[in-house]
Design a protein around this motif. Structure first.
Motif, mmCIF file in Angstrom:
data_model
loop_
_atom_site.group_PDB
_atom_site.id
_atom_site.type_symbol
_atom_site.label_atom_id
_atom_site.label_comp_id
_atom_site.label_asym_id
_atom_site.label_seq_id
_atom_site.Cartn_x
_atom_site.Cartn_y
_atom_site.Cartn_z
ATOM 1 N N ALA A 44 107.888 39.750 -58.046
ATOM 2 C CA ALA A 44 107.205 39.378 -59.287
ATOM 3 C C ALA A 44 107.968 39.871 -60.518
ATOM 4 O O ALA A 44 107.866 39.275 -61.592
ATOM 5 C CB ALA A 44 105.782 39.938 -59.304
ATOM 6 N N LEU A 45 108.737 40.944 -60.355
ATOM 7 C CA LEU A 45 109.545 41.439 -61.471
ATOM 8 C C LEU A 45 110.575 40.398 -61.893
ATOM 9 O O LEU A 45 110.898 40.272 -63.076
ATOM 10 C CB LEU A 45 110.248 42.744 -61.088
ATOM 11 C CG LEU A 45 109.345 43.943 -60.812
ATOM 12 C CD1 LEU A 45 110.172 45.106 -60.272
ATOM 13 C CD2 LEU A 45 108.595 44.361 -62.070
ATOM 14 N N SER A 47 110.195 37.034 -60.979
ATOM 15 C CA SER A 47 109.459 35.810 -61.282
ATOM 16 C C SER A 47 108.853 35.839 -62.678
ATOM 17 O O SER A 47 108.872 34.833 -63.399
ATOM 18 C CB SER A 47 108.352 35.598 -60.237
ATOM 19 O OG SER A 47 108.898 35.466 -58.953
ATOM 20 N N LEU A 48 108.315 36.994 -63.086
ATOM 21 C CA LEU A 48 107.724 37.105 -64.419
ATOM 22 C C LEU A 48 108.781 36.845 -65.485
ATOM 23 O O LEU A 48 108.537 36.112 -66.456
ATOM 24 C CB LEU A 48 107.129 38.499 -64.604
ATOM 25 C CG LEU A 48 106.510 38.788 -65.980
ATOM 26 C CD1 LEU A 48 105.324 37.868 -66.240
ATOM 27 C CD2 LEU A 48 106.083 40.247 -66.080
ATOM 28 N N TYR A 51 109.392 33.053 -65.467
ATOM 29 C CA TYR A 51 108.290 32.262 -66.023
ATOM 30 C C TYR A 51 108.318 32.310 -67.554
ATOM 31 O O TYR A 51 108.136 31.284 -68.224
ATOM 32 C CB TYR A 51 106.946 32.783 -65.514
ATOM 33 C CG TYR A 51 106.628 32.414 -64.090
ATOM 34 C CD1 TYR A 51 106.845 31.129 -63.615
ATOM 35 C CD2 TYR A 51 106.101 33.357 -63.203
ATOM 36 C CE1 TYR A 51 106.556 30.793 -62.302
ATOM 37 C CE2 TYR A 51 105.807 33.026 -61.888
ATOM 38 C CZ TYR A 51 106.037 31.742 -61.444
ATOM 39 O OH TYR A 51 105.751 31.415 -60.150
ATOM 40 N N ILE A 52 108.521 33.505 -68.097
ATOM 41 C CA ILE A 52 108.598 33.634 -69.553
ATOM 42 C C ILE A 52 109.795 32.867 -70.089
ATOM 43 O O ILE A 52 109.702 32.140 -71.090
ATOM 44 C CB ILE A 52 108.700 35.127 -69.949
ATOM 45 C CG1 ILE A 52 107.446 35.882 -69.511
ATOM 46 C CG2 ILE A 52 108.907 35.265 -71.450
ATOM 47 C CD1 ILE A 52 106.182 35.417 -70.178
ATOM 48 N N SER A 94 102.812 48.829 -63.964
ATOM 49 C CA SER A 94 102.388 48.015 -65.106
ATOM 50 C C SER A 94 103.405 48.095 -66.252
ATOM 51 O O SER A 94 103.701 47.087 -66.901
ATOM 52 C CB SER A 94 101.010 48.460 -65.595
ATOM 53 O OG SER A 94 101.021 49.831 -65.965
ATOM 54 N N LEU A 97 106.396 45.983 -65.252
ATOM 55 C CA LEU A 97 106.148 44.561 -65.487
ATOM 56 C C LEU A 97 106.197 44.225 -66.975
ATOM 57 O O LEU A 97 106.731 43.185 -67.373
ATOM 58 C CB LEU A 97 104.793 44.161 -64.897
ATOM 59 C CG LEU A 97 104.728 44.021 -63.376
ATOM 60 C CD1 LEU A 97 103.281 43.908 -62.908
ATOM 61 C CD2 LEU A 97 105.516 42.793 -62.912
ATOM 62 N N ARG A 100 109.749 43.926 -68.116
ATOM 63 C CA ARG A 100 110.372 42.665 -67.687
ATOM 64 C C ARG A 100 109.865 41.482 -68.508
ATOM 65 O O ARG A 100 110.614 40.536 -68.767
ATOM 66 C CB ARG A 100 110.102 42.438 -66.201
ATOM 67 C CG ARG A 100 110.796 43.414 -65.284
ATOM 68 C CD ARG A 100 112.299 43.296 -65.374
ATOM 69 N NE ARG A 100 112.783 42.062 -64.794
ATOM 70 C CZ ARG A 100 114.043 41.645 -64.843
ATOM 71 N NH1 ARG A 100 114.939 42.366 -65.484
ATOM 72 N NH2 ARG A 100 114.410 40.517 -64.286
ATOM 73 N N LEU A 101 108.610 41.541 -68.915
ATOM 74 C CA LEU A 101 108.071 40.487 -69.772
ATOM 75 C C LEU A 101 108.825 40.451 -71.102
ATOM 76 O O LEU A 101 109.217 39.381 -71.590
ATOM 77 C CB LEU A 101 106.578 40.718 -70.002
ATOM 78 C CG LEU A 101 105.791 39.640 -70.756
ATOM 79 C CD1 LEU A 101 104.330 39.648 -70.318
ATOM 80 C CD2 LEU A 101 105.850 39.833 -72.273
ATOM 81 N N GLY A 350 110.868 30.603 -60.701
ATOM 82 C CA GLY A 350 109.722 31.499 -60.667
ATOM 83 C C GLY A 350 108.813 31.241 -59.482
ATOM 84 O O GLY A 350 108.377 32.173 -58.780
ATOM 85 N N SER A 354 108.284 33.796 -56.302
ATOM 86 C CA SER A 354 106.964 34.307 -55.910
ATOM 87 C C SER A 354 106.656 33.969 -54.463
ATOM 88 O O SER A 354 106.128 34.796 -53.705
ATOM 89 C CB SER A 354 105.894 33.711 -56.828
ATOM 90 O OG SER A 354 106.094 34.087 -58.165
#
Length: 421
Positions: A44-45, A47-48, A51-52, A94, A97, A100-101, A350, A354
Motif C-alpha cells: 500500500a505504501l 500503491s498510495l 494512486y495520488i 500512519s 503512509l 508517501r501521500l 496502483g 494492491s
C-alpha cells in the motif's frame, strides 16, 4: 544560470523517480519487520503513491500551463521534500503512509513542470536533446533505487539512507528556487479548463484498447521491478539481498535502454506502431510465463534474470503507445490525451500493486519467519505470476485485434469531428 537550473531540475526528477522505485521494493522486508505490517500494508505504501500520482495527472498539465513550470515545480518539489523528510522519521505506520501521500502528490508535479520549464528557458532546437537528458535522469534515479540503495541500507540502515535522500532533495529544490527566480519566466495566464477536450478523449472508442493495454503493460513491469521483484528472488530463488538487488539493477538498466530506444524502433518499422506494441505485449506474456514455469520447476537463477530482462525490454513500446494515443485523438488535445493515458497507466499500477499484496496475504498461514524476514511460500508467487500472465494475454490479444495502426499520421480536427459528430 540556465545550466545550473537545468541540472537542479534533473536532480529533482531523478529523486522523484527514486522515491517511486525504492519503496517498497528495495526495503520491503525492513519496513515489514520494523512496523509489523502485512504484505498488503507494505504494498500500500507504493500503491498510495501511485494512486495520488495518477489522480493528479489530469490537473498538473493545466496547472503548469496556467501558472508556469517553475511555480508548479517548486510547489511540488517542496511538498515532496516534506514527505521525504517525514518518511525516515516515521515511528508509526500512519505517519509512514502520510509521508508517501505527500511524496506522491509532490512528485506528480515534477515531470510536466520540468518539460514546461525546459521549453521556456531554452531554444526549441535544443528541446528534443534536453528531453532525452530528462529521461536519462529518471532512469538514473531508477537504477540508484536498486543495488546502490540496497548497499546503503545494508551499511547504514534504511532510515539513515532515506534521510540523506531527503537532504539532497531539499538542497536541489533550494538551488532551483534561487536560480530560477533570476531567469525569465512565463506570466501566469487564465483560461477555462478544457472539459470538452477531456470529454472527447474519454469518449473516443479508438482509445479503449490502448488504455486497457496501458493499465496492464507498464503495471506488470512495475510490480516485478519496484514492488516484489527483489523479495521474490530472496524468498523463492534463494538469492541474498545484494544478489536480488543486482538482478533488479540489471532490469532497471534494460528498462532505461529500452525506453530511449523507442524512437529508433519506430524508424525500423517504417513508423508502424502496432509491430512494436505487439512485440512488447508478446515479451510481457513470454516473461510472465517464463517466471511461472521457472517458479514451478525451481529453475536455475539465470532463468529468472532472463525473464526480468525480457520484461524490461518491453518498455520499448512506451513511445509507440503514446504516439498512437496522440494520433487517434483531436490534435488540439495533446496534453489532455497524454494525461489520460498516464492516469490509466498509473491507476493500473496502483490496482495491481494492491492486488499483489492481497495475493501474498492470502497465503499468510504458510509464511515462514527467519530472523527479521517474513518468507512467503512458492505457491503465493506462482499464483501471482499466473494472474500476471493472464493479464498479459489480454493485452496481447487487444494489441493484435483492437489497437489501431496510424502509420504515424495523426487525425485532423476535421476528420475527428466528422467521425464523432
Amino acid at each position: 544560470m540556465r545550466f545550473v537550473a537545468f541540472m537542479a531540475m534533473l536532480v529533482i526528477y531523478s529523486l522523484a523517480f527514486f522515491q517511486r522505485t525504492a519503496v517498497p521494493g528495495t526495503i520491503f522486508d525492513e519496513l515489514q519487520h520494523d512496523f509489523s505490517l502485512s504484505a498488503s500494508a507494505v504494498t500500500a505504501l507504493g500503491s498510495l503513491f501511485i494512486y495520488i500520482y495518477a489522480a493528479m495527472q489530469l490537473v498538473v498539465g493545466i496547472v503548469a500551463d496556467r501558472y508556469g513550470g517553475r511555480r508548479a515545480l517548486l510547489f511540488g518539489g517542496s511538498v515532496m521534500c516534506v514527505g521525504a523528510a517525514m518518511f525516515p522519521a516515521a515511528q508509526t505506520a500512519s505517519v509512514l503512509l502520510a509521508s508517501r501521500l505527500l511524496i506522491g502528490f509532490g512528485t506528480s508535479f515534477v515531470y510536466l513542470s520540468v518539460v514546461k520549464e525546459v521549453d521556456t528557458l531554452f531554444a526549441s532546437r535544443h528541446f528534443a536533446s534536453l528531453l532525452g537528458l530528462v529521461l536519462l535522469a529518471s532512469y538514473m534515479g531508477n537504477i540508484a533505487a536498486t543495488l546502490p540503495f540496497e548497499r546503503a541500507v545494508h551499511a547504514f540502515g534504511w532510515r539513515q539512507s532515506m534521510a540523506v535522500v531527503a537532504g539532497v532533495s531539499i538542497i536541489a529544490v533550494a538551488v532551483a528556487y534561487f536560480v530560477l527566480r533570476q531567469l525569465k519566466h512565463d506570466a501566469p495566464r487564465s483560461g477555462e479548463i478544457p472539459v470538452q477536450l477531456l470529454w472527447d478523449v474519454l469518449l473516443n472508442r479508438r482509445n479503449r484498447a490502448l488504455l486497457v493495454c496501458g493499465m496492464i503493460n507498464f503495471p506488470v513491469t512495475f510490480v516485478v521491478q519496484a514492488v516484489l521483484g527483489k523479495k521474490f528472488l530472496q524468498d523463492v530463488v534463494g538469492l541474498s539481498s545484494a544478489g536480488a538487488a543486482t538482478f533488479v539493477l540489471v532490469m532497471a538498466c534494460f528498462c532505461g535502454m529500452a525506453a530511449v530506444s523507442g524512437g529508433p524502433a519506430l524508424k525500423l518499422t517504417g513508423q508502424r506502431r502496432k509491430p512494436v506494441i505487439i512485440g512488447a505485449a508478446s515479451m510481457i506474456l513470454g516473461s510472465t510465463l517464463l517466471l511461472l514455469f521457472a517458479a514451478l520447476v525451481d529453475a536455475p537463477q539465470w532463468v529468472f534474470l532472463v525473464s526480468y530482462v525480457l520484461l524490461a525490454i518491453s518498455m520499448v513500446s512506451s513511445p509507440s503507445t503514446s504516439a498512437t494515443m496522440k494520433e487517434v485523438n483531436r490534435p488540439d488535445a495533446v496534453a489532455v490525451t497524454i494525461s489520460v493515458l498516464n492516469t490509466a497507466t498509473y491507476l493500473g499500477v496502483g490496482i495491481l500493486g494492491s492486488a499483489t499484496g492481497l495475493i501474498l496475504d492470502a497465503f499468510g498461514k504458510a509464511v515462514e519467519t527467519t530472523g527479521d524476514r517474513i518468507i512467503y511460500p512458492r505457491t503465493a508467487y506462482i499464483t501471482l505470476f499466473a494472474c500476471l500472465a493472464g493479464l498479459a494475454l489480454v493485452s496481447l490479444l487487444l494489441s493484435i485485434f483492437r489497437v489501431p495502426e496510424t502509420h504515424g499520421r495523426p487525425v485532423t480536427l476535421e476528420e475527428f469531428e466528422r467521425e464523432f459528430a
